[in-house]
Scaffold this active site. Structure first.
Site, mmCIF file in Angstrom:
data_model
loop_
_atom_site.group_PDB
_atom_site.id
_atom_site.type_symbol
_atom_site.label_atom_id
_atom_site.label_comp_id
_atom_site.label_asym_id
_atom_site.label_seq_id
_atom_site.Cartn_x
_atom_site.Cartn_y
_atom_site.Cartn_z
ATOM 1 C CB CYS A 2 -0.950 0.097 1.185
ATOM 2 S SG CYS A 2 -2.107 -1.248 1.306
ATOM 3 N NE ARG A 27 4.498 1.756 -0.162
ATOM 4 C CZ ARG A 27 5.476 1.481 0.684
ATOM 5 N NH1 ARG A 27 6.717 1.638 0.322
ATOM 6 N NH2 ARG A 27 5.218 1.054 1.894
ATOM 7 C CD1 TRP A 74 -0.206 -6.255 -3.368
ATOM 8 C CD2 TRP A 74 -0.286 -6.856 -1.223
ATOM 9 N NE1 TRP A 74 0.156 -7.580 -3.281
ATOM 10 C CE2 TRP A 74 0.119 -7.972 -1.976
ATOM 11 C CE3 TRP A 74 -0.407 -6.998 0.159
ATOM 12 C CZ2 TRP A 74 0.404 -9.208 -1.401
ATOM 13 C CZ3 TRP A 74 -0.120 -8.227 0.738
ATOM 14 C CH2 TRP A 74 0.280 -9.314 -0.047
ATOM 15 C CG ASN A 100 1.657 0.921 4.210
ATOM 16 O OD1 ASN A 100 1.436 -0.265 4.005
ATOM 17 N ND2 ASN A 100 2.867 1.439 4.206
ATOM 18 N N GLY A 101 -0.468 -0.894 6.415
ATOM 19 C CA GLY A 101 -0.094 -1.700 7.588
ATOM 20 C C GLY A 101 -1.228 -2.645 7.938
ATOM 21 C CD GLU A 484 16.501 -13.585 -8.503
ATOM 22 O OE1 GLU A 484 15.855 -14.025 -7.537
ATOM 23 O OE2 GLU A 484 16.256 -12.482 -9.022
ATOM 24 C CE LYS A 488 13.254 -11.350 -10.642
ATOM 25 N NZ LYS A 488 13.928 -11.353 -9.398
ATOM 26 C CD GLU A 491 9.646 -11.916 -8.948
ATOM 27 O OE1 GLU A 491 9.076 -11.601 -7.900
ATOM 28 O OE2 GLU A 491 10.883 -11.783 -9.097
ATOM 29 C CG HIS A 507 17.562 -37.280 -4.343
ATOM 30 N ND1 HIS A 507 17.784 -38.594 -4.011
ATOM 31 C CD2 HIS A 507 18.782 -36.696 -4.400
ATOM 32 C CE1 HIS A 507 19.084 -38.797 -3.857
ATOM 33 N NE2 HIS A 507 19.720 -37.661 -4.096
ATOM 34 C CE LYS A 606 11.557 -3.008 -6.340
ATOM 35 N NZ LYS A 606 12.229 -4.160 -6.957
HETATM 36 C C1 G6P Z 1 8.967 -8.442 -2.686
HETATM 37 C C2 G6P Z 1 9.456 -8.037 -4.062
HETATM 38 C C3 G6P Z 1 10.735 -8.800 -4.412
HETATM 39 C C4 G6P Z 1 11.773 -8.609 -3.328
HETATM 40 C C5 G6P Z 1 11.246 -8.981 -1.942
HETATM 41 C C6 G6P Z 1 12.208 -8.568 -0.838
HETATM 42 O O1 G6P Z 1 8.514 -9.753 -2.725
HETATM 43 O O2 G6P Z 1 8.458 -8.280 -5.036
HETATM 44 O O3 G6P Z 1 11.241 -8.345 -5.663
HETATM 45 O O4 G6P Z 1 12.888 -9.390 -3.621
HETATM 46 O O5 G6P Z 1 10.013 -8.303 -1.697
HETATM 47 O O6 G6P Z 1 12.300 -7.176 -0.820
HETATM 48 P P1 G6P Z 1 13.506 -6.346 -0.219
HETATM 49 O O7 G6P Z 1 13.118 -4.913 -0.471
HETATM 50 O O8 G6P Z 1 13.563 -6.656 1.254
HETATM 51 O O9 G6P Z 1 14.760 -6.740 -0.923
#
Ligand code: G6P
Length: 611
Positions: A2, A27, A74, A100-101, A484, A488, A491, A507, A606
């Protein structure tokens, strides 16, 4: 999670609030709302979907006014619909509030307020806040005092902003556990969850502390604590972000721009930090705690998402270069472990945003138990940056694409510098240190070389993008890169992908392999090469298609796999930081071929400021 933005000044609030919301859309973006005031009744508009949908519904003539609050959501409690979108309002529709929270005790509060006659119209936790403020105002308090009293009843986290039709020249904001920053302009004042929302208007900011309640007036503000009447002083700081840094600059998406920034962001991460004449690095941010770090025995890296995979890479690096026993934990799981801390324990938090609630909670716990807490953070002034005992900034510039790319490489390279610094006080020789520094210096050139060949990855993505499932495999340093790469892809393209340690294939995951289930293998010519080739052969024997990310000059690999993307040769330790680039490009192109909203993938945000 948010985003909040508020404006109080001499200009029309609406366009500035909409602009701020667009900057904060990373956000959360499942619904949005705005309330604007100018002596007349407050005008309110809410909409499901993106900010552009909200904007399309507003008649700017009706929404004239020089004060306002706005929110992009969000969802946590309650579906993304108009009723649940913010701002929420009081029964008399004079008070409007954005949040927000999470309010953890909202259910008992709601029951109590309903029993007292308050009417609720949403399913959110937030709505109790506006009714609590209303109840306190009815008892004769002004807006600031009513907010203070209301927040004393609340368990949970909040960044809030409140508008009151009875006090037209005032906006009250407050925070606990969620970020909130005041921007001080010329006869105008703003507040937001992130400075990017108002940086075009002012770079003079005040970071509110937890439990601060600030009363904003045109060109003036005062801060008190939730608890007491006495004013508190907070420093005015100047932030160093240009509005230009937030633009796409000709790239189709922020994510592609950020992938392409990596030759520069690597330079920014290491600038002034390499000392080749001593075969070591210099990290000013951790110098004050260096002695304690040198005598540390255990390092726990905590982080989430992409930062967690960077942490997994970091564990191999710290183990290779230092004597530290290193483990890496998901911040959200850290609290459930019985880790024993003492003065020899170090906790390293990795976070792009510096606001991830789980990571913040983990470092608070570690601090309470006596560990030295360090941070590697991108956003200066963020909560983790301020709460860590010491740390290093990434200096990668704003990362807007929800899927993290450039900050993965930045935080990883800073861990290499940290391990190198420490290792040189332990067993690492000058020559070993120098070789690492030389490899780091070559990284920007190598990354640029791969970016110049990005069309090759586009071709590979064209060939495979219709696959419904993907496997990513690697060993040792490249195992976290496989994880990773899979993250990617899922997501941003919504294609199911799993990252696996190649040795674990037999396994379980190998049962999935057939001609429709391709594998991306990170297979540089390092000490794991032969074993990786065996794993690839096992996949090929089951008709699986394999794409290899392989070392330049490895001609043999072409005989084994279906497609290859070559990466430049460097030290084994640095190779994964090159190998991740083609995987970022693969995810990007696959998502683009599917027509996805790459910078704002569904259901994600984000910065995750709820636990
Ligand atoms: C969210 C974002 C990711 C990020 C993660 C950790 O899930 O979508 O891209 O890696 O948070 O965020 P940070 O700001 O702590 O690296």
């Amino acid at each position: 999670m948010c985003g909040i933005v508020t404006y109080l000044g001499k200009q029309q609030a609406l366009p500035l609030l909409l602009e701020g919301l667009k900057r904060l859309e990373y956000r959360g973006y499942d619904s949005a709302g705005i309330a604007v005031m100018d002596g007349q009744p407050v005008r309110l508009m809410k909409s499901v979907g993106k900010i552009s949908e909200l904007e399309a519904r507003i008649d700017p003539v009706k929404f004239n006014g020089t004060a306002g609050i706005a929110h992009t959501r969000w969802a946590t409690h309650g579906k993304p619909n108009e009723a649940n979108a913010h701002p929420h309002f009081s029964c008399d529709r004079k008070l409007f509030l954005v949040h927000n929270g999470i309010i953890e005790n909202y259910l008992p509060l709601r029951r109590e307020l309903e029993a007292a006659g308050h009417k609720f119209v949403s399913e959110t936790d937030t709505e109790v806040l506006v009714h609590l403020v209303e109840a306190n105002k009815k008892s004769g308090l002004d807006l600031t005092a009513a907010v203070q009293h209301a927040l004393r009843r609340v368990v949970g986290t909040f960044g809030i902003a409140v508008l009151d039709q009875d006090e037209p020249g005032v906006i009250v904001v407050a925070k606990r556990g969620s970020p909130l920053i005041i921007g001080i302009g010329n006869d105008e004042i703003l507040a937001a969850s992130d400075v990017s929302a108002f940086v075009r208007l002012t770079k003079q900011v005040v970071y509110l502390n937890d439990n601060d309640v600030a009363t904003l007036r045109r060109g003036d503000y005062s801060i008190v604590s939730i608890e007491g009447p006495a004013e508190v002083e907070r420093e005015v700081e100047t932030v160093d972000i240009s509005a230009e840094a937030l633009e796409k600059r000709g790239f189709k998406h922020f994510m592609l721009k950020e992938i392409h920034q990596q030759p520069d962001t690597v330079v920014n991460a290491v600038r002034g930090r390499l000392l080749p004449e001593e075969g070591v690095s210099r990290l000013g941010g951790i110098e004050p705690v260096l002695e304690r770090l040198k005598s540390a025995r255990r390092l726990s890296i905590v982080s989430c998402g992409t930062s967690f995979y960077a942490g997994q890479y970091g564990r191999y690096v710290f183990e290779a270069l230092t004597n530290l026993e290193t483990d890496v934990a998901l911040a959200s799981e850290f609290r459930y472990r019985s880790v024993r801390f003492d003065e020899k324990s170090v906790v390293l938090a990795l976070s792009q945003s510096g606001e991830t609630a789980d990571t913040l909670a983990a470092i608070r716990e570690a601090k309470r138990k006596g560990a030295l807490v360090l941070g590697i953070v991108n956003v200066v002034g963020s909560s983790i940056a301020r709460e860590a005992g010491a740390g290093v900034f990434m200096h990668a510039g704003p990362e807007i694409g929800v899927a993290s790319t450039k900050c993965f490489t930045s935080q990883s390279i800073i861990m290499v510098l940290m391990a190198l610094l420490l290792g040189r006080y332990q067993n690492l020789t000058f020559n070993e240190g120098l070789r690492i520094l030389r490899a780091i210096e070559e990284m920007p050139k190598h990354i640029q070389d791969m970016l110049d060949r990005q069309e090759q990855m586009l071709e590979i993505a064209r060939k495979y993008h219709k696959a419904k499932n993907f496997l990513f495999i690697g060993r040792k340093y490249n195992y976290p890169i496989a994880l990773e790469g899979a993250l990617k892809l899922k997501e941003i393209s919504y294609v199911h992908a799993e990252g696996y340690a190649a040795g674990e294939m037999k396994h379980g995951p190998i049962a999935l392999i057939d001609e429709s289930f391709p594998t991306m293998a990170v297979v540089p010519q390092d000490e794991t090469y032969d074993k990786m080739i065996s794993n690839i052969q096992e996949i090929k024997a089951r008709n699986g298609k394999v794409i290899a990310v392989a070392s330049e000059g490895d001609r043999e690999i072409r005989k084994v796999v279906d497609d290859v993307f070559y990466i430049p040769r460097t030290l084994d330790l640095i190779t994964p930081l090159l190998a991740v680039i083609p995987l970022q490009l693969f995810a990007y192109y696959t998502a683009d071929l599917h027509g996805r909203e790459i910078d704002k993938p569904r259901n994600l945000a984000k910065s995750v400021t709820v636990e």
